[in-house]
Design an enzyme around this catalytic site. Structure first.
Site, short mmCIF file in Angstrom:
data_model
loop_
_atom_site.label_atom_id
_atom_site.label_comp_id
_atom_site.label_asym_id
_atom_site.label_seq_id
_atom_site.Cartn_x
_atom_site.Cartn_y
_atom_site.Cartn_z
N GLU A 38 -18.36 -25.89 -59.69
CA GLU A 38 -18.56 -26.85 -58.61
C GLU A 38 -17.61 -26.44 -57.49
OE1 GLU A 38 -18.65 -31.68 -57.92
OE2 GLU A 38 -17.55 -30.89 -59.63
N GLN A 57 -23.08 -29.71 -42.47
CA GLN A 57 -23.90 -28.51 -42.42
C GLN A 57 -23.21 -27.43 -43.23
OE1 GLN A 57 -25.38 -27.34 -38.51
NE2 GLN A 57 -24.73 -25.24 -38.91
N ARG A 82 -12.26 -12.08 -38.22
CA ARG A 82 -12.92 -13.15 -37.44
C ARG A 82 -11.88 -14.21 -37.10
NH1 ARG A 82 -18.64 -12.76 -37.75
NH2 ARG A 82 -19.34 -11.41 -39.46
N HIS A 142 -8.08 -21.06 -37.35
CA HIS A 142 -8.39 -20.38 -38.60
C HIS A 142 -9.17 -19.10 -38.35
CE1 HIS A 142 -11.31 -23.52 -37.60
NE2 HIS A 142 -12.24 -22.66 -37.99
N TYR A 196 -19.15 -21.94 -45.69
CA TYR A 196 -18.30 -22.97 -45.11
C TYR A 196 -19.13 -24.18 -44.73
CZ TYR A 196 -19.54 -20.88 -40.55
OH TYR A 196 -20.21 -20.38 -39.45
N ASN A 252 -22.91 -23.40 -44.02
CA ASN A 252 -23.17 -22.11 -43.37
C ASN A 252 -22.70 -20.97 -44.27
OD1 ASN A 252 -23.96 -23.38 -40.80
ND2 ASN A 252 -21.81 -23.94 -40.71
N ARG A 280 -24.30 -16.69 -70.84
CA ARG A 280 -25.33 -16.68 -69.80
C ARG A 280 -24.77 -16.37 -68.42
NH1 ARG A 280 -27.10 -22.57 -70.20
NH2 ARG A 280 -24.85 -22.67 -70.44
N HIS A 286 -10.28 -19.32 -34.63
CA HIS A 286 -11.12 -20.34 -34.02
C HIS A 286 -10.50 -21.72 -34.29
CE1 HIS A 286 -14.41 -17.23 -35.08
NE2 HIS A 286 -13.85 -16.93 -33.92
N ASP A 330 -18.01 -26.89 -29.25
CA ASP A 330 -16.73 -27.15 -29.92
C ASP A 330 -16.19 -25.89 -30.60
OD1 ASP A 330 -14.54 -28.70 -30.70
OD2 ASP A 330 -15.49 -29.34 -32.56
#
Length: 184
Positions: free
Chosen positions: A30, A46, A58, A115, A127, A48, A25, A61, A138
């Site tokens: 997880e 949260q 990117r 990162h 993330y 994202n 299938r 940060h 922040d």
């Protein structure tokens, strides 16, 4: 939990080797469980999603009040990590980790570890952070190409946002703007 390994280079970074279960299938995996990281409260979190085209870079940060947990469900990226916590035993240590296709891992990135990533293919990054987005209060940055870090991104001319192009070299960031405690 033997599927979670401490980074050999940067204190507090954890690499989660994820298991998938396949049959005719499809596949199940997880990708995150808050119990894997009991050092954080997880009262608030949260999730994202970021989508990037091949060649996008990117970062770098960093945060003073939140951690990141990264997982790549589609595509492939090369994550670059730098410990910029002045009081850390691994200060200025770096690590590059390929994520996604052929390397199903999650990465726990503690406070004070800068990162970023370069998209090796079109890529989706999910993330989880342990704080709600607060209008960028922040959200901090340091130059992705800071020669002090010697990160090997493996790309000649990355596509970088105007915001990330404005990030300073680490030596030009005031000491009080650097993370002071991020060992969780």
């Amino acid at each position: 939990m033997d599927f979670i390994q401490e980074s050999k280079n940067i204190a507090g970074v954890k690499i989660v080797h994820l298991n998938s279960f396949s049959d005719v299938r499809g596949r199940f995996m997880e990708t995150f469980r808050k119990e894997w990281f009991p050092q954080r409260n997880w009262e608030i979190f949260q999730c994202n999603r970021s989508e990037s085209k091949k060649g996008v870079l990117r970062g770098l940060h960093y945060h003073h009040h939140q951690i990141d947990y990264w997982y790549v469900p589609n595509g492939r990226l090369r994550a670059g990590l730098v410990d910029i916590r002045p009081e850390s035993d691994t200060f200025l240590k770096t690590e590059m980790i390929e994520m996604g296709e052929n390397n199903e891992v999650g990465i726990f990135i503690p406070i004070g570890v800068a990162h970023g990533f370069v998209a090796l293919t079109d890529v989706t990054l999910t993330y989880i952070v342990d704080n709600y987005f607060n209008g960028g209060v922040d959200e901090n940055g340091v130059a992705w190409n800071d020669p002090q870090f010697r990160l090997e991104w493996g790309i000649e001319d990355p596509i970088v946002s105007e915001r990330d192009l404005q990030n300073q070299l680490l030596k030009d960031i005031a000491p009080d703007k650097l993370p002071q405690n991020g060992f969780n």
